[in-house]
Design an enzyme around this catalytic site. Structure first.
Site, PDB file in Angstrom:
ATOM      1  N   PHE A 498       0.838  -1.197   0.000  1.00  0.00           N
ATOM      2  CA  PHE A 498       0.000   0.000   0.000  1.00  0.00           C
ATOM      3  C   PHE A 498       0.873   1.247   0.000  1.00  0.00           C
ATOM      4  CE2 PHE A 498      -3.066  -2.981   1.854  1.00  0.00           C
ATOM      5  CZ  PHE A 498      -4.255  -2.600   1.241  1.00  0.00           C
ATOM      6  N   ASP A 499       0.595   2.162  -0.924  1.00  0.00           N
ATOM      7  CA  ASP A 499       1.122   3.507  -0.769  1.00  0.00           C
ATOM      8  C   ASP A 499       0.355   4.141   0.395  1.00  0.00           C
ATOM      9  OD1 ASP A 499       2.539   5.838  -1.357  1.00  0.00           O
ATOM     10  OD2 ASP A 499       0.879   6.616  -2.551  1.00  0.00           O
ATOM     11  N   LYS A 500       0.983   5.067   1.122  1.00  0.00           N
ATOM     12  CA  LYS A 500       0.301   5.631   2.293  1.00  0.00           C
ATOM     13  C   LYS A 500      -0.609   6.789   1.935  1.00  0.00           C
ATOM     14  CE  LYS A 500       1.128   8.784   4.989  1.00  0.00           C
ATOM     15  NZ  LYS A 500       1.703   9.856   5.784  1.00  0.00           N
ATOM     16  N   GLU A 883       3.183  11.956  -2.149  1.00  0.00           N
ATOM     17  CA  GLU A 883       3.628  11.319  -0.924  1.00  0.00           C
ATOM     18  C   GLU A 883       4.016  12.393   0.085  1.00  0.00           C
ATOM     19  OE1 GLU A 883       3.506   8.023  -0.376  1.00  0.00           O
ATOM     20  OE2 GLU A 883       3.924   8.651   1.644  1.00  0.00           O
TER      21      GLU A 883
END
Length: 888
Positions: A498-500, A883
């Site tokens: 998972f990307d945050k 991000e």
């Protein structure tokens, strides 16, 4: 172009259609979906038209018609017809109309009307009529009338050439597929008669005086066989062999053996099987066509000059046009609200029926519906063909055409299996006659039964029908999967990264803490410098900092000059303010500058406290003063993240969080959603994420060599993780992320709800299980009938009944993946109410807790007013999340 081909029965006809269409000049590629009976053809419209392709198919009795003409689609891509002209006439109410007065009227119009919007002006003196050829988009007839009246001419419109809107509709024709295709199959009267006569002939099994009724079965054959024979001969002329040929030979052979009732059974049951199969799959086809019809049909375009409304096809609306959306109308294109406050039903995109409030500056999506009580005025930001709903439709259409490896394998198996069994049947029908009449008769009947068993319909349809049902069910829930291959891949996922930001979190940032360092600069001045530095940046953190400063009544200073504003990748930003270098960024930046070591232990301890809550830490320095302040920005975790992670772990799936945050902040976020420190990879740049996915995919390829399939999934918003998404075995894009991610990802969650991720993984496993059930049942049925056949216990009518029955059972088993309409509505209503309450409670609890921590830590420096207004966070949305520490 897209075609609905009524006579497609199963995948055995795919090579036949390919052999008809692919050799045509101008045809580049052909793809076929047997369950939805759709053929997709990529062709040069200047060389061959959609009508020509239909004619080629119908010459071979396929019953095709065009549902989407590529030539019309290309015409729509030209945009709004702003160069169209219409002719309007005006009656001049004066005693007489002289030639000099006519010239004066022309001069008046040419002087007062916009240049280029009038093509010609002519007067008919005897009739006192003025004829104007004008552009109806920019200039309406009433506008011309007003100009003349304001200059003293008494005129009125007698004929408005643009009144019916045909000037636009003639140029842009709507797709015939813009309406829901309710597929219904009717039984031909000949098949009904065939069934009645066969039922009567079955009474011959009573024996005695009833035995003569077996001859009634000849009428059953006479009514039912011609349609099968026509298809069989057409297939044989193309040098192919399909189920129609098998059933024709079986019926003729049974008649030759004087087994008339058996022949009637083969004829009727096979003739009606196509109708039964079509009805069984109608729900899936109707569900898919309902998605395709989401495309808006009309748009009420506001004339930029007269402000009057012109009705146009939605596909003709240009970017930048202003449209009016009344209550109950579909929004024609993606855009931004200029006027009005209303609620919009976005269920067509997200699968959720809860209306969403929209007001000025809010973004709206084409295909959604204004369900509130107020009109919305919207400025379009995309054409209809590039709107969110158009992308959804394209993805659904592409998904139907894509064939998985399993489907291709089943088809390949059938291509080998069928000829072998047909050859075996031929040998059984011929060779035994050399050993006597009775032996020949016995084995010929068994050969005919074997011929029926050879029919691969149930086996071939078992896979695509499951895919279509799974894809339609997912699309109804707001999850778009690009084909059956990806559905299967979802069912084999064993590892998810998972990307945050924007994935596990909402990507909605808020300034939670701010404190000055030392007494060199007052708090307000440091906030001014910070707001000035962040205002030009596009990062969501920047917007949060500017809003946080505004909540303390600190505006972006006008008296300070900003020069050389530069982004420092992975560190922060720098600029020259009033001749002094100013830096804003993360700990990595200030360690490089040699300023971090000058911080006091107390300031460092405070910073560590902030990061342990899951926030992102940043500093600001001014040349000559060193670090003068530091702050903490927090991103709210999605309410469902913790529960989804927990459920995925229970399924045996490994979970990893990838983030660019500093380690303490990353661990703080990970702990909130139930991840251990080993599950968290922090301080990653986009290329680091790519390397992680690459290593994971390679590691799982090694495991596959041992027979275990372990797919790696990447879930992100596509902002700075697009390369990692492209490399993963299965890529999942959040619908609220970058538009490019939707186009390139294998799966798209239209409303970015992670509960849908869990749902689609479960659906993938159900699809795999259903395919295994269907294939196993199809083969087992044929094996059992074959066993009875060689034991001399089978009959021809029982064989065809089992074949048709198996086809219906595997079809209905695949259709079980589709939820009932009633269950969908109930689930949406319940989930909508529960989520609305839980979202509000969780949001209130989250920010209350964060405020409490902020005031406890910043009590000494905190202003009299809070840093963050809760409403600012609730109403704000960012289109381009990155991000957290991409630039900080």
């Amino acid at each position: 172009s897209e075609f609905f081909v009524e006579k497609i029965c199963c995948a055995s006809e795919i090579p036949v259609i390919n052999s008809i269409v692919k050799p045509l000049d101008g045809v580049f590629s052909v793809s076929i979906n047997t369950t939805s009976k759709k053929v997709y053809c990529d062709h040069d419209v200047d060389v061959i038209s959609a009508g020509d392709i239909v004619n080629a198919l119908n010459k071979n009795q396929f019953g095709a018609h065009v549902t989407k003409d590529a030539a019309q689609a290309l015409a729509q891509m030209a945009g709004i017809p702003t160069d169209a002209f219409v002719e309007s006439t005006f009656e001049i109410s004066s005693g007489t109309l002289s030639e000099q007065e006519g010239r004066a009227i022309k001069a008046c119009l040419l002087t007062n009307l916009p240049e280029g919007h009038v093509r010609s002006i002519s007067t008919i003196l005897p009739d006192k009529t003025l004829v104007v050829e004008h552009n109806p988009y920019f200039l309406v007839a009433t506008g011309i009338e007003d100009v003349l009246r304001s200059n003293g001419y008494n005129v009125q419109v007698s004929s408005d050439g643009a009144a019916d809107g045909m000037w636009a509709i003639a140029l842009v024709k709507e797709h015939s597929s813009d309406s829901i295709e309710h597929h219904k199959s009717t039984v031909r009267w000949t098949v009904i008669l065939s069934g009645l006569f066969w039922a009567v002939s079955m009474l011959s099994y009573i024996g005695g005086n009833w035995e003569y009724l077996k001859y009634v079965a000849l009428l059953s054959v006479a009514f039912g066989l011609p349609q099968i024979a026509r298809k069989a001969f057409a297939t044989l002329r193309r040098c192919h062999f399909d189920a129609n040929c098998m059933m024709l030979f079986a019926a003729v052979g049974a008649v030759a053996l004087q087994e008339y009732t058996e022949a009637g059974a083969v004829t009727f049951l096979f003739a009606i099987s196509e109708t039964l199969e079509s009805r069984a799959t109608a729900r899936a086809r109707n569900a898919l066509s309902a998605i395709v019809c989401l495309r808006p049909e009309r748009a009420n375009v506001i004339n930029p000059i007269t402000k009057e409304i012109v009705v146009l096809p939605a596909a003709a609306v240009a970017v930048g046009a202003t449209v009016s959306v009344r209550t109950g109308d579909k929004i024609p294109c993606d855009g931004i609200v200029l006027e009005g406050n209303s609620t919009v039903n976005e269920s067509s995109l997200t699968g959720e029926s809860r209306p969403v409030h929209k007001g000025p500056s809010n973004l709206v999506s084409g295909g959604t519906i204004n369900t509130g009580s107020t009109r919305l005025v919207i400025k379009t930001t995309a054409t209809s063909d590039n709107s969110a709903v158009a992308r959804l439709i394209r993805l659904v259409e592409e998904a139907q055409a894509n064939r998985s490896e399993t489907e291709k394998f089943v088809d390949s198996f059938a291509k080998v299996y069928t000829p072998i069994v047909v050859l075996l049947a031929f040998c059984m029908c011929t060779i035994p006659w050399a050993f006597g009449r009775e032996t020949g008769r016995f084995w010929t009947m068994n050969g005919l039964i074997t011929l029926v068993i050879a029919c691969p319909c149930a086996l071939i349809i078992s896979t695509p029908v499951t895919y279509v049902a799974g894809l339609a069910a997912a699309a109804q829930r707001g999850v778009i999967v690009k084909g059956g291959a990806h559905l299967e891949a979802l069912g084999r996922v064993k590892s998810i990264a998972f990307d945050k930001t924007g994935t596990l979190s909402e990507g909605i940032f808020a300034l939670m803490h701010f404190s000055t360092i030392g007494d060199r600069r007052p708090r307000k001045e440091v906030l001014e410098y910070l707001a000035l530095m962040e205002a030009p940046a596009s990062h969501p953190l920047s917007d949060a900092i500017v809003k946080g400063a505004a909540n303390e009544q600190v505006a972006i200073p006008k008296h300070l000059t900003l020069e050389d504003h530069t982004i420092l990748p992975g560190e922060g930003i720098t600029a020259v303010v009033e001749g002094k270098h100013v830096y804003v960024g993360n700990e990595k930046l200030f360690r490089r500058l040699g300023l971090y070591d000058n911080l006091s232990n107390a300031d460092i301890e405070t910073a560590h406290k902030w990061t342990r809550t899951g926030g992102t830490l940043g500093y600001i320095s001014i040349e000559g003063d060193g670090i003068v302040g530091f702050y903490c920005v927090a991103d709210k975790i999605r309410n469902e993240s913790m529960e989804v992670v927990k459920c995925l772990k229970k399924m045996g799936i490994d979970i990893t969080m990838l983030t660019g945050d500093q380690r303490p902040a990353a661990i703080g976020i990970g702990n909130q959603i139930g991840l251990t420190e080993d599950d968290i990879k922090s301080q990653l740049l986009p290329e680091d994420k790519l390397d992680f996915i690459s290593n994971a995919v390679e590691a799982n390829k090694a495991k596959r060599c041992c027979g275990t399939k372990r797919n790696v999934m990447m879930v992100g918003d596509g902002v700075n993780d697009a390369p990692a998404l492209a490399l993963a075995d299965v890529s999942v894009a959040m619908g609220e992320g970058a538009a490019l991610a939707m186009e390139t990802a294998d799966v798209t969650l239209m409303d970015s709800n992670l509960n849908k991720l869990y749902y689609i993984i479960v659906m993938g496993r159900r699809v795999i299980r259903t395919i295994i059930e269907n294939v196993t049942f199809s083969l087992a049925t044929k094996a059992i009938v074959a066993g009875f056949t060689f034991a001399g216990k089978a009959s021809l009518w029982a064989a065809i009944a089992s074949d048709v029955g198996a086809m219906l059972i595997v079809t209905l088993n695949g259709m079980k993946l589709l939820p009932s309409s009633r269950r969908v509505r109930e689930n949406e209503l319940v989930a909508s109410g529960e989520r609305e309450a839980s979202d509000e409670a969780a949001r209130s609890s989250y920010f209350s807790e964060m405020r409490s921590r902020a005031f406890q830590i910043d009590m000494a420096n905190a202003p009299s007013e809070p840093l963050l207004l809760e409403d600012d966070v609730k109403d704000d949305r960012f289109a381009d999340e990155e991000e957290t520490t991409g630039n900080y």
